[in-house]
Design a protein around this motif. Structure first.
Motif, PDB file in Angstrom:
ATOM      1  N   CYS A  80       0.812  -1.223   0.000  1.00 19.26           N
ATOM      2  CA  CYS A  80       0.000   0.000   0.000  1.00 19.26           C
ATOM      3  C   CYS A  80       0.845   1.273   0.000  1.00 19.26           C
ATOM      4  O   CYS A  80       0.311   2.375  -0.140  1.00 19.26           O
ATOM      5  CB  CYS A  80      -0.967   0.006   1.181  1.00 19.26           C
ATOM      6  N   LEU A  81       2.153   1.144   0.186  1.00 21.97           N
ATOM      7  CA  LEU A  81       3.075   2.282   0.128  1.00 21.97           C
ATOM      8  C   LEU A  81       2.741   3.356   1.162  1.00 21.97           C
ATOM      9  O   LEU A  81       2.869   4.566   0.902  1.00 21.97           O
ATOM     10  CB  LEU A  81       3.090   2.891  -1.277  1.00 21.97           C
ATOM     11  N   ALA A  82       2.304   2.917   2.342  1.00 18.09           N
ATOM     12  CA  ALA A  82       1.978   3.859   3.411  1.00 18.09           C
ATOM     13  C   ALA A  82       3.238   4.377   4.087  1.00 18.09           C
ATOM     14  O   ALA A  82       4.276   3.714   4.112  1.00 18.09           O
ATOM     15  CB  ALA A  82       1.085   3.170   4.444  1.00 18.09           C
ATOM     16  N   LYS A  83       3.131   5.568   4.642  1.00 17.43           N
ATOM     17  CA  LYS A  83       4.194   6.148   5.447  1.00 17.43           C
ATOM     18  C   LYS A  83       3.940   5.819   6.931  1.00 17.43           C
ATOM     19  O   LYS A  83       2.850   5.394   7.299  1.00 17.43           O
ATOM     20  CB  LYS A  83       4.255   7.655   5.226  1.00 17.43           C
ATOM     21  N   ASP A  84       4.942   6.051   7.757  1.00 11.86           N
ATOM     22  CA  ASP A  84       4.874   5.655   9.159  1.00 11.86           C
ATOM     23  C   ASP A  84       3.641   6.184   9.879  1.00 11.86           C
ATOM     24  O   ASP A  84       3.037   5.484  10.699  1.00 11.86           O
ATOM     25  CB  ASP A  84       6.119   6.120   9.919  1.00 11.86           C
ATOM     26  N   LYS A  85       3.247   7.420   9.608  1.00  9.97           N
ATOM     27  CA  LYS A  85       2.134   8.044  10.330  1.00  9.97           C
ATOM     28  C   LYS A  85       0.778   7.789   9.689  1.00  9.97           C
ATOM     29  O   LYS A  85      -0.261   8.182  10.243  1.00  9.97           O
ATOM     30  CB  LYS A  85       2.367   9.557  10.449  1.00  9.97           C
ATOM     31  N   ASP A  86       0.760   7.138   8.533  1.00  6.32           N
ATOM     32  CA  ASP A  86      -0.509   6.798   7.901  1.00  6.32           C
ATOM     33  C   ASP A  86      -1.221   5.717   8.706  1.00  6.32           C
ATOM     34  O   ASP A  86      -0.594   4.914   9.392  1.00  6.32           O
ATOM     35  CB  ASP A  86      -0.284   6.314   6.472  1.00  6.32           C
ATOM     36  N   ILE A  87      -2.538   5.699   8.610  1.00 11.56           N
ATOM     37  CA  ILE A  87      -3.343   4.723   9.340  1.00 11.56           C
ATOM     38  C   ILE A  87      -3.695   3.562   8.424  1.00 11.56           C
ATOM     39  O   ILE A  87      -4.158   3.753   7.294  1.00 11.56           O
ATOM     40  CB  ILE A  87      -4.622   5.381   9.884  1.00 11.56           C
ATOM     41  N   ILE A  88      -3.488   2.359   8.924  1.00 12.74           N
ATOM     42  CA  ILE A  88      -3.836   1.134   8.201  1.00 12.74           C
ATOM     43  C   ILE A  88      -4.955   0.433   8.950  1.00 12.74           C
ATOM     44  O   ILE A  88      -4.825   0.124  10.139  1.00 12.74           O
ATOM     45  CB  ILE A  88      -2.642   0.173   8.081  1.00 12.74           C
ATOM     46  N   ILE A  89      -6.057   0.165   8.258  1.00 18.09           N
ATOM     47  CA  ILE A  89      -7.190  -0.574   8.828  1.00 18.09           C
ATOM     48  C   ILE A  89      -7.140  -2.002   8.302  1.00 18.09           C
ATOM     49  O   ILE A  89      -6.967  -2.231   7.102  1.00 18.09           O
ATOM     50  CB  ILE A  89      -8.535   0.056   8.414  1.00 18.09           C
ATOM     51  N   TYR A  90      -7.300  -2.966   9.198  1.00 15.36           N
ATOM     52  CA  TYR A  90      -7.514  -4.361   8.810  1.00 15.36           C
ATOM     53  C   TYR A  90      -8.924  -4.730   9.250  1.00 15.36           C
ATOM     54  O   TYR A  90      -9.256  -4.612  10.440  1.00 15.36           O
ATOM     55  CB  TYR A  90      -6.490  -5.282   9.469  1.00 15.36           C
ATOM     56  N   CYS A  91      -9.757  -5.157   8.312  1.00 12.75           N
ATOM     57  CA  CYS A  91     -11.148  -5.432   8.684  1.00 12.75           C
ATOM     58  C   CYS A  91     -11.708  -6.620   7.922  1.00 12.75           C
ATOM     59  O   CYS A  91     -11.207  -7.002   6.866  1.00 12.75           O
ATOM     60  CB  CYS A  91     -12.024  -4.204   8.457  1.00 12.75           C
ATOM     61  N   HIS A  92     -12.752  -7.195   8.472  1.00 16.61           N
ATOM     62  CA  HIS A  92     -13.489  -8.258   7.801  1.00 16.61           C
ATOM     63  C   HIS A  92     -14.213  -7.680   6.590  1.00 16.61           C
ATOM     64  O   HIS A  92     -14.496  -6.472   6.534  1.00 16.61           O
ATOM     65  CB  HIS A  92     -14.513  -8.868   8.752  1.00 16.61           C
ATOM     66  N   ASP A  93     -14.551  -8.542   5.649  1.00 14.62           N
ATOM     67  CA  ASP A  93     -15.270  -8.083   4.464  1.00 14.62           C
ATOM     68  C   ASP A  93     -16.784  -8.180   4.634  1.00 14.62           C
ATOM     69  O   ASP A  93     -17.535  -7.836   3.730  1.00 14.62           O
ATOM     70  CB  ASP A  93     -14.829  -8.866   3.223  1.00 14.62           C
ATOM     71  N   ASP A  94     -17.238  -8.651   5.822  1.00 12.38           N
ATOM     72  CA  ASP A  94     -18.674  -8.831   6.057  1.00 12.38           C
ATOM     73  C   ASP A  94     -19.203  -7.834   7.081  1.00 12.38           C
ATOM     74  O   ASP A  94     -20.020  -8.169   7.940  1.00 12.38           O
ATOM     75  CB  ASP A  94     -18.973 -10.265   6.502  1.00 12.38           C
ATOM     76  N   ILE A  95     -18.700  -6.603   7.012  1.00 14.23           N
ATOM     77  CA  ILE A  95     -19.187  -5.562   7.904  1.00 14.23           C
ATOM     78  C   ILE A  95     -19.761  -4.402   7.102  1.00 14.23           C
ATOM     79  O   ILE A  95     -19.407  -4.191   5.940  1.00 14.23           O
ATOM     80  CB  ILE A  95     -18.071  -5.034   8.840  1.00 14.23           C
ATOM     81  N   GLN A  96     -20.659  -3.689   7.744  1.00 15.98           N
ATOM     82  CA  GLN A  96     -21.219  -2.465   7.192  1.00 15.98           C
ATOM     83  C   GLN A  96     -20.892  -1.339   8.157  1.00 15.98           C
ATOM     84  O   GLN A  96     -21.135  -1.454   9.365  1.00 15.98           O
ATOM     85  CB  GLN A  96     -22.733  -2.599   7.019  1.00 15.98           C
ATOM     86  N   ILE A  97     -20.327  -0.271   7.661  1.00 10.43           N
ATOM     87  CA  ILE A  97     -20.004   0.872   8.514  1.00 10.43           C
ATOM     88  C   ILE A  97     -21.210   1.799   8.574  1.00 10.43           C
ATOM     89  O   ILE A  97     -21.660   2.315   7.548  1.00 10.43           O
ATOM     90  CB  ILE A  97     -18.763   1.608   7.983  1.00 10.43           C
ATOM     91  N   LEU A  98     -21.722   1.994   9.778  1.00 12.01           N
ATOM     92  CA  LEU A  98     -22.898   2.830   9.986  1.00 12.01           C
ATOM     93  C   LEU A  98     -22.527   4.238  10.434  1.00 12.01           C
ATOM     94  O   LEU A  98     -23.371   5.131  10.413  1.00 12.01           O
ATOM     95  CB  LEU A  98     -23.820   2.178  11.016  1.00 12.01           C
ATOM     96  N   SER A  99     -21.280   4.432  10.856  1.00 16.56           N
ATOM     97  CA  SER A  99     -20.828   5.755  11.282  1.00 16.56           C
ATOM     98  C   SER A  99     -20.897   6.749  10.117  1.00 16.56           C
ATOM     99  O   SER A  99     -20.713   6.378   8.964  1.00 16.56           O
ATOM    100  CB  SER A  99     -19.380   5.704  11.768  1.00 16.56           C
ATOM    101  N   SER A 100     -21.146   7.994  10.444  1.00 17.95           N
ATOM    102  CA  SER A 100     -21.021   9.050   9.440  1.00 17.95           C
ATOM    103  C   SER A 100     -19.541   9.245   9.122  1.00 17.95           C
ATOM    104  O   SER A 100     -18.667   8.806   9.878  1.00 17.95           O
ATOM    105  CB  SER A 100     -21.609  10.355   9.974  1.00 17.95           C
ATOM    106  N   HIS A 101     -19.262   9.901   8.017  1.00 16.70           N
ATOM    107  CA  HIS A 101     -17.878  10.193   7.650  1.00 16.70           C
ATOM    108  C   HIS A 101     -17.175  10.939   8.783  1.00 16.70           C
ATOM    109  O   HIS A 101     -16.062  10.593   9.179  1.00 16.70           O
ATOM    110  CB  HIS A 101     -17.868  11.027   6.364  1.00 16.70           C
TER     111      HIS A 101
END
Length: 228
Positions: free
Chosen positions: A52-73
């Motif tokens: 993913c070519l992320a830098k040290d301070k970038d955030i990496i999320i690891y998540c299941h593929d069977d979830i729905q995010i209900l939070s607002s942006h």
């Protein structure tokens, strides 16, 4: 700072739930990468981190593929902002302040004792139109987190080391407890944060032999209990 997400999926023919997850994260400005037909979650997560070519301070999320995010942006980004604090390790929606000698983070007795933190929604097994909210406790610091959604800075994941421990037999199990307790032992503070998720699963994978075998191996190689 950029945000990346990495998720394993069974094949390239995505389910409606997975397509919805991709659309939501993309609309939030998250660069999401799906890895299909992987042999091991440990290898897949390391591969995702490497590519993913992320830098040290970038955030990496690891998540299941069977979830729905209900939070607002706005609320989603606000919850993830916890990751940017220098002493914070891994964050997710639910976990425990006390991982006992059985290494089961959601242990019912410790739940009754008030040791757990966070919240997750899921579909009722007998009525798919009904959403059930599992409230574990107030959000806050924990030692271990559930693996359906884990987020941290790249530099944290690098120090945790995503590779499978040699003592684990199973390639898909107990990664979440291993990762999050490792971060805790490295001196980071893990947190359950208010990310509103709907999980389309009832945890049936806990019944498979590889989960139990990895749990036994973790217990044999870890000084328990671990608690705040």
């Amino acid at each position: 700072m950029k945000i990346f997400a990495i998720s394993c999926t069974r094949d390239k023919n995505l389910s409606p739930i997975t397509r919805g997850l991709v659309n939501t994260l993309s609309s939030f400005g998250v660069d999401i990468k799906l890895l299909a037909n992987q042999n091991s979650i440990f290898e897949a997560y390391q591969k995702g981190l490497n590519t993913c070519l992320a830098k040290d301070k970038d955030i990496i999320i690891y998540c299941h593929d069977d979830i729905q995010i209900l939070s607002s942006h706005q609320s989603f980004i606000a919850a993830l902002a916890k990751c940017t604090e220098e002493d914070v390790g891994i964050v997710g929606p639910a976990g425990t302040t006390h991982l006992g000698e059985d290494a089961v983070w959601w242990d019912v007795q410790r739940w009754r004792n008030g040791d757990h933190r966070g919240q997750v929604k899921h579909r009722a097994p007998d009525d798919l139109d009904q959403i059930v909210t599992t409230s574990y406790g107030d959000f806050g610091q924990v030692v271990a987190l559930d693996g359906l959604f884990l987020a941290a800075r790249k530099e944290v994941w690098d120090k945790v080391n995503l590779q499978k421990p040699t003592y684990f037999e199973g390639k898909w199990d107990f990664y979440d407890i291993h990762y999050t307790t490792t971060a805790h032992k490295l001196g980071y503070k893990n947190y359950a944060v208010p990310i509103d998720l709907l999980h389309y699963s009832n945890g049936e994978l806990v019944g498979r032999d590889s989960w139990h075998n990895n749990r036994k191996a973790f217990i044999a190689n870890t000084q328990l209990p671990i608690r705040i």
